[in-house]
Design a protein around this motif. Structure first.
Motif, PDB file in Angstrom:
ATOM      1  N   ILE A   1      11.443  50.775  43.831  1.00 39.44           N
ATOM      2  CA  ILE A   1      10.917  50.025  42.691  1.00 39.44           C
ATOM      3  C   ILE A   1      12.065  49.545  41.821  1.00 39.44           C
ATOM      4  N   TYR A   2      12.005  48.274  41.466  1.00 44.54           N
ATOM      5  CA  TYR A   2      13.082  47.711  40.643  1.00 44.54           C
ATOM      6  C   TYR A   2      13.153  48.387  39.280  1.00 44.54           C
ATOM      7  N   ASP A   3      14.377  48.692  38.848  1.00 41.00           N
ATOM      8  CA  ASP A   3      14.526  49.015  37.436  1.00 41.00           C
ATOM      9  C   ASP A   3      15.848  48.419  36.946  1.00 41.00           C
ATOM     10  N   ASP A   4      15.963  48.274  35.631  1.00 38.99           N
ATOM     11  CA  ASP A   4      17.060  47.475  35.092  1.00 38.99           C
ATOM     12  C   ASP A   4      18.446  48.007  35.424  1.00 38.99           C
ATOM     13  N   LYS A   5      18.537  49.297  35.710  1.00 38.93           N
ATOM     14  CA  LYS A   5      19.842  49.869  36.057  1.00 38.93           C
ATOM     15  C   LYS A   5      20.406  49.224  37.315  1.00 38.93           C
ATOM     16  N   MET A   6      19.496  48.768  38.166  1.00 35.53           N
ATOM     17  CA  MET A   6      19.961  48.187  39.429  1.00 35.53           C
ATOM     18  C   MET A   6      20.775  46.918  39.220  1.00 35.53           C
ATOM     19  N   LYS A   7      20.520  46.250  38.119  1.00 34.89           N
ATOM     20  CA  LYS A   7      21.247  45.010  37.845  1.00 34.89           C
ATOM     21  C   LYS A   7      22.734  45.285  37.768  1.00 34.89           C
ATOM     22  N   MET A   8      23.060  46.357  37.037  1.00 34.56           N
ATOM     23  CA  MET A   8      24.442  46.792  36.923  1.00 34.56           C
ATOM     24  C   MET A   8      25.011  47.030  38.312  1.00 34.56           C
ATOM     25  N   ALA A   9      24.210  47.801  39.074  1.00 34.33           N
ATOM     26  CA  ALA A   9      24.650  48.142  40.414  1.00 34.33           C
ATOM     27  C   ALA A   9      24.977  46.885  41.189  1.00 34.33           C
ATOM     28  N   LYS A  10      24.205  45.842  40.966  1.00 34.64           N
ATOM     29  CA  LYS A  10      24.424  44.625  41.713  1.00 34.64           C
ATOM     30  C   LYS A  10      25.792  44.020  41.391  1.00 34.64           C
ATOM     31  N   ALA A  11      26.147  44.057  40.105  1.00 38.48           N
ATOM     32  CA  ALA A  11      27.450  43.539  39.709  1.00 38.48           C
ATOM     33  C   ALA A  11      28.551  44.356  40.392  1.00 38.48           C
ATOM     34  N   HIS A  12      28.334  45.644  40.483  1.00 36.63           N
ATOM     35  CA  HIS A  12      29.301  46.534  41.118  1.00 36.63           C
ATOM     36  C   HIS A  12      29.445  46.204  42.610  1.00 36.63           C
ATOM     37  N   VAL A  13      28.326  45.968  43.241  1.00 40.57           N
ATOM     38  CA  VAL A  13      28.343  45.612  44.667  1.00 40.57           C
ATOM     39  C   VAL A  13      29.196  44.365  44.886  1.00 40.57           C
ATOM     40  N   LYS A  14      28.951  43.370  44.066  1.00 45.16           N
ATOM     41  CA  LYS A  14      29.698  42.106  44.190  1.00 45.16           C
ATOM     42  C   LYS A  14      31.187  42.361  44.049  1.00 45.16           C
ATOM     43  N   GLN A  15      31.531  43.170  43.051  1.00 53.65           N
ATOM     44  CA  GLN A  15      32.928  43.425  42.764  1.00 53.65           C
ATOM     45  C   GLN A  15      33.617  44.093  43.960  1.00 53.65           C
ATOM     46  N   VAL A  16      32.964  45.136  44.473  1.00 47.17           N
ATOM     47  CA  VAL A  16      33.552  45.845  45.618  1.00 47.17           C
ATOM     48  C   VAL A  16      33.733  44.889  46.795  1.00 47.17           C
ATOM     49  N   GLN A  17      32.691  44.099  47.052  1.00 46.56           N
ATOM     50  CA  GLN A  17      32.781  43.182  48.193  1.00 46.56           C
ATOM     51  C   GLN A  17      33.894  42.160  48.003  1.00 46.56           C
ATOM     52  N   ASN A  18      34.040  41.697  46.773  1.00 44.01           N
ATOM     53  CA  ASN A  18      35.090  40.700  46.520  1.00 44.01           C
ATOM     54  C   ASN A  18      36.489  41.286  46.626  1.00 44.01           C
ATOM     55  N   GLU A  19      36.618  42.540  46.203  1.00 44.47           N
ATOM     56  CA  GLU A  19      37.968  43.106  46.153  1.00 44.47           C
ATOM     57  C   GLU A  19      38.416  43.765  47.452  1.00 44.47           C
ATOM     58  N   PHE A  20      37.451  44.010  48.342  1.00 39.94           N
ATOM     59  CA  PHE A  20      37.755  44.828  49.515  1.00 39.94           C
ATOM     60  C   PHE A  20      38.913  44.308  50.379  1.00 39.94           C
ATOM     61  N   ARG A  21      38.861  43.028  50.747  1.00 35.20           N
ATOM     62  CA  ARG A  21      39.877  42.480  51.665  1.00 35.20           C
ATOM     63  C   ARG A  21      41.287  42.679  51.135  1.00 35.20           C
ATOM     64  N   ALA A  22      41.460  42.277  49.890  1.00 34.98           N
ATOM     65  CA  ALA A  22      42.787  42.372  49.292  1.00 34.98           C
ATOM     66  C   ALA A  22      43.223  43.830  49.209  1.00 34.98           C
ATOM     67  N   ALA A  23      42.280  44.701  48.869  1.00 36.89           N
ATOM     68  CA  ALA A  23      42.607  46.127  48.741  1.00 36.89           C
ATOM     69  C   ALA A  23      43.072  46.689  50.082  1.00 36.89           C
ATOM     70  N   LEU A  24      42.446  46.220  51.149  1.00 31.72           N
ATOM     71  CA  LEU A  24      42.809  46.685  52.485  1.00 31.72           C
ATOM     72  C   LEU A  24      44.230  46.203  52.824  1.00 31.72           C
ATOM     73  N   GLU A  25      44.487  44.932  52.517  1.00 34.64           N
ATOM     74  CA  GLU A  25      45.815  44.359  52.754  1.00 34.64           C
ATOM     75  C   GLU A  25      46.890  45.115  51.966  1.00 34.64           C
ATOM     76  N   ASN A  26      46.543  45.439  50.723  1.00 32.71           N
ATOM     77  CA  ASN A  26      47.510  46.115  49.858  1.00 32.71           C
ATOM     78  C   ASN A  26      47.591  47.612  50.104  1.00 32.71           C
TER      79      ASN A  26
END
Ligand code: C2E
Ligand code: MG
Ligand code: MG
Length: 559
Positions: free
Chosen positions: A288-313
């Motif tokens: 069931i959706y709750d507002d906390k998940m919105k935050m989580a979504k931002a976190h998901v995006k961040q991890v996905q965006n940063e992953f490649r570079a983090a692996l390279e580094n």
């Protein structure tokens, strides 16, 4: 002979009814019947051909809105070609024994009938438009029909209290592989029909594409709909004998009551977020959706965006958690656990591994870990240290990769690490298809002399088949399965623990008990003849230098 006033009134009513929105089929049929009687007609047939070519081949649909069963002779035959080059043919029949009709009567009939044909072709066109606009190429309702449903319900103030959802079928790629694509399509369609039926006329289910669906339904039908979501057998043959269980990873947003939708995003964003979270969990209960998940979504995006570079580094570090022989206190191995060192902070795996598992990023991380572990072992061997076997976690996401085995061997051989120093940890699976992949991978590693461990045994769907049918080397028993102490010997979970350990030993599996935190627990393990423990009681996962210190020390103090 029909008099002119009667004719005019038919004409007027016909024009009105055929232009009325919404179309009222009953009053249309009533009028047709009345007209047919008045004009003493026996039957009227309309044939519709999409193209002139289809007419030549006789490939069309035909409708008959009136038939008294006494049709004998053709009175009129009208053929119209529409602007879209469709052909529409209307044939009107009379009864056998009847007086000749006047020219005027035939002209009247001709006019009325052309209006009817025009109307029928317009309706066909509208239906086609509806089909194109609101259904996808496979005949499933599409997003636009969901949007229209929401618009209408919203304007009638009926949305409040409804349950909206997004789902993905669980393991549908696997289902397709298991029973073939064509059968997979049948299953998809039947599951959709099943849900639509359960939701009733007040609900809707629409396909976004692939195996992703959205929709809405009333609370009254919740129980039945949830039942289907959580898993329903769907037949894929005509006899209904061959069945496969289909379940969905569902995110729901329960609309408050009252509820006014300002844009589709009010609903879509929420069901998508909840749906994503549902995909990450194994349980079949809708999330069931709750507002906390919105935050989580931002976190998901961040991890996905940063992953490649983090692996390279090389921001990911291998931490080693020792495994200790319970009898002798000797360090006998380690598990490699990943830590993300980000701006000097240590990010624990739970904060990023589940996210990397949302796509195949996790596979790259696992190989990165394996590569680093092999490099470390190579160095220990070269330095003359007493290297130990290290286990590396491999996500289930790898299982469908046919080349997995070759890839693992390539990495290990690149570092010239003897295979017996490497152990691959895999977790149990829930589907038959994955089970076969798992078996293939484990057998392959086995042949190559690489060790295999079933991780987290005792949580989720542990089945005995898993350890009976797959030739593992090591059983890693999850911490939640380990009795806290030895007091309650009759406790069911204590008994189960005992028996699982016995069984594992019987079939020659090495048992590693995870999460050993106290001396009491260690005592329980001793009494159950467990061999190896891993847990905070001995050590937390350690950075490389600390672990190397353990390697050199060999035996734990106190033994
Ligand atoms: P896991 O493979 O079951 O690893 C064991 C986890 O239990 C580790 O958590 C470890 O730190 C924790 N643990 C060990 N001893 C104790 C104890 O005495 N008490 C308690 N409460 N916990 C203990 P960690 O390092 O946070 O890793 C969590 C999970 O993340 C791992 O569970 C594994 O599933 C996953 N993971 C970690 N690294 C990797 C990786 O490189 N690849 C993949 N695919 N998954 C990884
Ligand atoms: Mg593990
Ligand atoms: Mg584990």
């Amino acid at each position: 002979m029909v008099d002119i006033e009667r004719y005019n009134s038919f004409l007027e009513r016909l024009v009105r009814i055929t232009h009325e929105e919404p179309y009222n089929r009953n009053s249309y049929l009533e009028l047709i019947t009345e007209m047919c009687k008045e004009y003493r007609l026996a039957k009227g047939v309309t044939r519709f051909y999409q193209t002139p070519m289809m007419e030549t081949r006789g490939l069309g649909d035909s409708f008959c809105d009136f038939d008294n069963g006494k049709a004998e002779k053709i009175l009129l035959n009208i053929r119209i070609e529409t602007q879209t080059k469709a052909i529409i043919v209307g044939t009107v029949y009379g009864e056998a024994e009847e007086e000749e009709r006047t020219e005027e009567e035939l002209v009247q009939l001709d006019t009325l009938y052309r209006i009817i044909l025009g109307f029928v072709s317009r309706r066909r066109l509208l239906n086609k438009l509806e089909e194109f606009g609101f259904y996808d190429l496979d005949g499933y309702r599409n997003f636009r029909s969901f949007a229209r449903f929401l618009d209408i319900a919203n304007s009638e103030n009926r949305l409040g209290g409804m349950i909206t959802f997004h789902f993905d079928l669980r393991n549908f790629t696997m289902v397709n592989r298991e029973i073939g694509r064509a059968n997979g399509d049948t299953v998809l369609r039947r599951y959709y029909d099943m849900l639509q039926e359960a939701m009733g006329s007040n609900g809707i289910i629409s396909r976004l594409g692939g195996d992703k669906f959205v929709g809405a339904f009333d609370r009254e039908v919740k129980r039945r709909v949830y039942e289907i979501f959580s898993g329903a057998p769907v037949a894929y043959d005509d006899a209904g004998e061959k069945k496969i269980n289909v379940a969905a990873a569902v995110g729901v947003y329960m609309l408050p009551n009252p509820f006014m939708m300002k844009s589709y995003g009010d609903i879509m964003d929420k069901i998508m977020i909840a749906g994503e979270s549902a995909k990450r969990q194994a349980s079949s209960v809708p999330v069931i959706y709750d507002d906390k998940m919105k935050m989580a979504k931002a976190h998901v995006k961040q991890v996905q965006n940063e992953f490649r570079a983090a692996l390279e580094n090389e921001e990911f570090a291998v931490y080693y958690q020792p495994k200790v022989d319970i009898e002798t206190g000797k360090l006998v191995g380690a598990e490699a656990l990943c830590r993300w060192i980000k701006e000097r902070e240590i990010v624990p795996p739970m904060d990023f591994i589940p996210i990397l598992e949302m796509n195949t990023d996790i596979c790259d991380l696992d190989f990165y870990m394996l590569d680093h572990v092999c490099a470390d072992i190579r160095r220990w061997l070269d330095q003359g240290r007493e290297a130990v076997r290290v286990s590396v976690n491999f996500s289930r996401k790898h299982l469908v990769d046919i080349d997995l085995l070759d890839k693992i061997i390539r990495v290990v051989d690149k570092h010239k690490v003897p295979h017996e120093y490497i152990e691959i940890e895999l977790t149990e699976t829930t589907t038959d298809v994955l089970f076969r992949d798992l078996k293939r991978v484990v057998c392959g590693l086995q042949e190559q002399g690489i060790w295999t461990a079933v991780d987290d045994f005792g949580i989720g769907y542990s089945s005995l088949n898993l350890i009976r049918d797959i030739p593992w080397n090591v059983l890693k028993v999850d911490k939640s399965f380990v009795p806290k102490n030895n007091e309650d010997q009759d406790n069911i979970s204590n008994k189960m623990f005992k028996h699982v350990i016995m069984l594992a030993h019987d079939i020659g599996l090495e048992c590693v008990i995870e999460g050993v935190e106290s001396i009491d627990q260690l005592e329980v393990l001793r009494q159950n003849n467990c061999n190896i423990a891993q847990g905070y009681f001995f050590d937390r996962p350690l950075p490389l230098e600390d672990f190397e210190e353990r390697i050199d020390r060999k035996i734990y103090p106190g033994y």
